[in-house]
Scaffold this motif. Sequence first.
Motif, PDB file in Angstrom:
ATOM      1  N   ASP A  65       0.836  -1.196   0.000  1.00 40.05           N
ATOM      2  CA  ASP A  65       0.000   0.000   0.000  1.00 40.05           C
ATOM      3  C   ASP A  65       0.877   1.254   0.000  1.00 40.05           C
ATOM      4  N   GLN A  66       2.146   1.075  -0.385  1.00 41.28           N
ATOM      5  CA  GLN A  66       3.108   2.162  -0.303  1.00 41.28           C
ATOM      6  C   GLN A  66       3.549   2.679  -1.668  1.00 41.28           C
ATOM      7  N   GLY A  67       2.695   2.540  -2.677  1.00 47.92           N
ATOM      8  CA  GLY A  67       2.986   3.136  -3.966  1.00 47.92           C
ATOM      9  C   GLY A  67       3.337   2.160  -5.054  1.00 47.92           C
ATOM     10  N   ARG A  68       3.469   2.693  -6.263  1.00 49.76           N
ATOM     11  CA  ARG A  68       3.809   1.904  -7.437  1.00 49.76           C
ATOM     12  C   ARG A  68       5.268   1.455  -7.352  1.00 49.76           C
ATOM     13  N   VAL A  69       5.502   0.205  -7.675  1.00 51.15           N
ATOM     14  CA  VAL A  69       6.848  -0.357  -7.566  1.00 51.15           C
ATOM     15  C   VAL A  69       7.689   0.099  -8.756  1.00 51.15           C
ATOM     16  N   LYS A  70       8.828   0.727  -8.460  1.00 54.48           N
ATOM     17  CA  LYS A  70       9.687   1.288  -9.502  1.00 54.48           C
ATOM     18  C   LYS A  70      11.082   0.672  -9.549  1.00 54.48           C
ATOM     19  N   ALA A  71      11.508  -0.013  -8.480  1.00 55.17           N
ATOM     20  CA  ALA A  71      12.860  -0.568  -8.451  1.00 55.17           C
ATOM     21  C   ALA A  71      12.896  -1.808  -7.567  1.00 55.17           C
ATOM     22  N   LEU A  72      13.722  -2.786  -7.953  1.00 51.76           N
ATOM     23  CA  LEU A  72      13.861  -4.038  -7.220  1.00 51.76           C
ATOM     24  C   LEU A  72      15.316  -4.486  -7.220  1.00 51.76           C
ATOM     25  N   ALA A  73      15.722  -5.195  -6.164  1.00 53.79           N
ATOM     26  CA  ALA A  73      17.059  -5.787  -6.141  1.00 53.79           C
ATOM     27  C   ALA A  73      17.086  -6.942  -5.146  1.00 53.79           C
ATOM     28  N   PHE A  74      17.653  -8.069  -5.558  1.00 50.14           N
ATOM     29  CA  PHE A  74      17.915  -9.177  -4.642  1.00 50.14           C
ATOM     30  C   PHE A  74      19.219  -8.935  -3.903  1.00 50.14           C
ATOM     31  N   SER A  75      19.265  -9.381  -2.644  1.00 44.88           N
ATOM     32  CA  SER A  75      20.510  -9.339  -1.896  1.00 44.88           C
ATOM     33  C   SER A  75      21.486 -10.352  -2.498  1.00 44.88           C
ATOM     34  N   PRO A  76      22.785 -10.186  -2.270  1.00 48.70           N
ATOM     35  CA  PRO A  76      23.773 -11.106  -2.857  1.00 48.70           C
ATOM     36  C   PRO A  76      23.561 -12.566  -2.496  1.00 48.70           C
ATOM     37  N   ASP A  77      22.990 -12.848  -1.332  1.00 52.84           N
ATOM     38  CA  ASP A  77      22.729 -14.239  -0.949  1.00 52.84           C
ATOM     39  C   ASP A  77      21.354 -14.720  -1.405  1.00 52.84           C
ATOM     40  N   GLY A  78      20.580 -13.843  -2.031  1.00 52.57           N
ATOM     41  CA  GLY A  78      19.274 -14.226  -2.553  1.00 52.57           C
ATOM     42  C   GLY A  78      18.192 -14.394  -1.517  1.00 52.57           C
ATOM     43  N   LYS A  79      18.468 -14.058  -0.258  1.00 58.43           N
ATOM     44  CA  LYS A  79      17.510 -14.294   0.812  1.00 58.43           C
ATOM     45  C   LYS A  79      16.567 -13.125   1.051  1.00 58.43           C
ATOM     46  N   ARG A  80      16.872 -11.983   0.446  1.00 57.99           N
ATOM     47  CA  ARG A  80      16.056 -10.790   0.673  1.00 57.99           C
ATOM     48  C   ARG A  80      15.843 -10.044  -0.636  1.00 57.99           C
ATOM     49  N   LEU A  81      14.750  -9.290  -0.674  1.00 54.88           N
ATOM     50  CA  LEU A  81      14.417  -8.509  -1.855  1.00 54.88           C
ATOM     51  C   LEU A  81      14.073  -7.094  -1.425  1.00 54.88           C
ATOM     52  N   ALA A  82      14.786  -6.112  -1.973  1.00 52.82           N
ATOM     53  CA  ALA A  82      14.508  -4.708  -1.693  1.00 52.82           C
ATOM     54  C   ALA A  82      13.545  -4.173  -2.743  1.00 52.82           C
ATOM     55  N   ILE A  83      12.568  -3.395  -2.286  1.00 53.80           N
ATOM     56  CA  ILE A  83      11.509  -2.869  -3.144  1.00 53.80           C
ATOM     57  C   ILE A  83      11.425  -1.370  -2.948  1.00 53.80           C
ATOM     58  N   GLY A  84      11.447  -0.601  -4.041  1.00 55.86           N
ATOM     59  CA  GLY A  84      11.329   0.851  -3.977  1.00 55.86           C
ATOM     60  C   GLY A  84      10.146   1.337  -4.782  1.00 55.86           C
ATOM     61  N   THR A  85       9.471   2.380  -4.293  1.00 54.61           N
ATOM     62  CA  THR A  85       8.233   2.824  -4.930  1.00 54.61           C
ATOM     63  C   THR A  85       8.312   4.283  -5.396  1.00 54.61           C
ATOM     64  N   ASP A  86       7.224   4.711  -6.030  1.00 54.62           N
ATOM     65  CA  ASP A  86       7.176   6.055  -6.598  1.00 54.62           C
ATOM     66  C   ASP A  86       6.993   7.144  -5.556  1.00 54.62           C
ATOM     67  N   ILE A  87       6.701   6.782  -4.323  1.00 52.90           N
ATOM     68  CA  ILE A  87       6.560   7.791  -3.274  1.00 52.90           C
ATOM     69  C   ILE A  87       7.754   7.777  -2.308  1.00 52.90           C
ATOM     70  N   GLY A  88       8.825   7.091  -2.688  1.00 52.95           N
ATOM     71  CA  GLY A  88      10.031   7.059  -1.870  1.00 52.95           C
ATOM     72  C   GLY A  88      10.027   6.032  -0.776  1.00 52.95           C
ATOM     73  N   ASN A  89       9.073   5.100  -0.804  1.00 54.81           N
ATOM     74  CA  ASN A  89       9.020   4.067   0.230  1.00 54.81           C
ATOM     75  C   ASN A  89       9.958   2.911  -0.122  1.00 54.81           C
ATOM     76  N   VAL A  90      10.574   2.327   0.908  1.00 51.64           N
ATOM     77  CA  VAL A  90      11.466   1.188   0.741  1.00 51.64           C
ATOM     78  C   VAL A  90      11.021   0.060   1.660  1.00 51.64           C
ATOM     79  N   GLN A  91      10.972  -1.147   1.114  1.00 51.46           N
ATOM     80  CA  GLN A  91      10.691  -2.344   1.895  1.00 51.46           C
ATOM     81  C   GLN A  91      11.779  -3.368   1.614  1.00 51.46           C
ATOM     82  N   VAL A  92      12.078  -4.209   2.582  1.00 47.70           N
ATOM     83  CA  VAL A  92      12.949  -5.357   2.352  1.00 47.70           C
ATOM     84  C   VAL A  92      12.212  -6.601   2.814  1.00 47.70           C
ATOM     85  N   TRP A  93      11.921  -7.472   1.851  1.00 44.51           N
ATOM     86  CA  TRP A  93      11.220  -8.732   2.125  1.00 44.51           C
ATOM     87  C   TRP A  93      12.236  -9.814   2.437  1.00 44.51           C
ATOM     88  N   ASP A  94      11.973 -10.569   3.513  1.00 42.10           N
ATOM     89  CA  ASP A  94      12.827 -11.678   3.925  1.00 42.10           C
ATOM     90  C   ASP A  94      12.139 -12.988   3.553  1.00 42.10           C
TER      91      ASP A  94
END
Length: 299
Positions: A65-94
């Motif tokens: 609910d934190q905006g349109r997804v504009k950027a993604l990146a997996f961590s080097p070990d593949g265990k986490r995913l960083a998500i960035g949105t159009d309103i400047g929100n950042v999430q890291v999924w484990d």
Amino acid sequence: MKLFAATALVCLAAMPALADEELKGHKGDVNAVAVSPDGKLFASGGDDNNTLIWEGGKSTTHASDQGRVKALAFSPDGKRLAIGTDIGNVQVWDFATKKDLFSNRALEGRISQIAFMPDGKTFVVASVDHTLRILDTATGKEKAKLAAHKYDVRGLAIAKDGKTIFSCDTNGDLITWKANKPSKPQAMNKAECHALAMSPDGKSLAAGFGDGAVVVFDPATGKEQRRAKVADSVNALAFTTDGKTIAVGTQNEELQLVDSANAVTTKKGHSRPITSVAVTGDGRIVTTSMDQTVHVFAK
């Protein structure tokens, strides 16, 4: 916030496939793609506020609910995913806990790119607010704010040793950051810089521009190595696994492959502009588009 909600089944041949594949699941423009280090997962993010995780013919939805997804990146070990949105929100999924480690409004403007540092402990986000931020992967706490650009930051790349960050902006300037201190802006091209990509061996840095130019530099010296021209504005690019070819996503919906002699080959799979490009470890090219699809080009 909904986390990994409804699961959608997709008719997709088992990976790896010899034929191109089209993945459908988004209900809006698809803006970002990332491939896990082991090549088993794809992640795609779009204007429907969703990140889809693709594996073995199935997509699982991480809804935000934190905006349109504009950027993604997996961590080097593949265990986490960083998500960035159009309103400047950042999430890291484990992936282990199936929860967000955090979700916060880290920036003032749309996030354009995300890249992890090699050790995975921190990651960098680039934004149209003219800055880069280095954030702690586990907590989202800001470790550093890098402010030297005077224009929107669109391209981001990190040296293999993690000691140098490269960023480019809509004025066509490249800034090299060492110990979080900026170099003097290097004018690479007269058109807007839309993307950066580091070669697998770390010896070449490619930049893509709004006039269709693809310029390759030596990241250690800043010296231009070669320059090519593709059919239209460059929206995204990535090196292939052998480092000899650059996969370029263009505004005219074509994937352009630029080889080491600057010869250009065209592949078609989308009906609208390509928004992001990634390459798997086994050589496939994954693209997203404003046509609401993800396309996997066979090697």
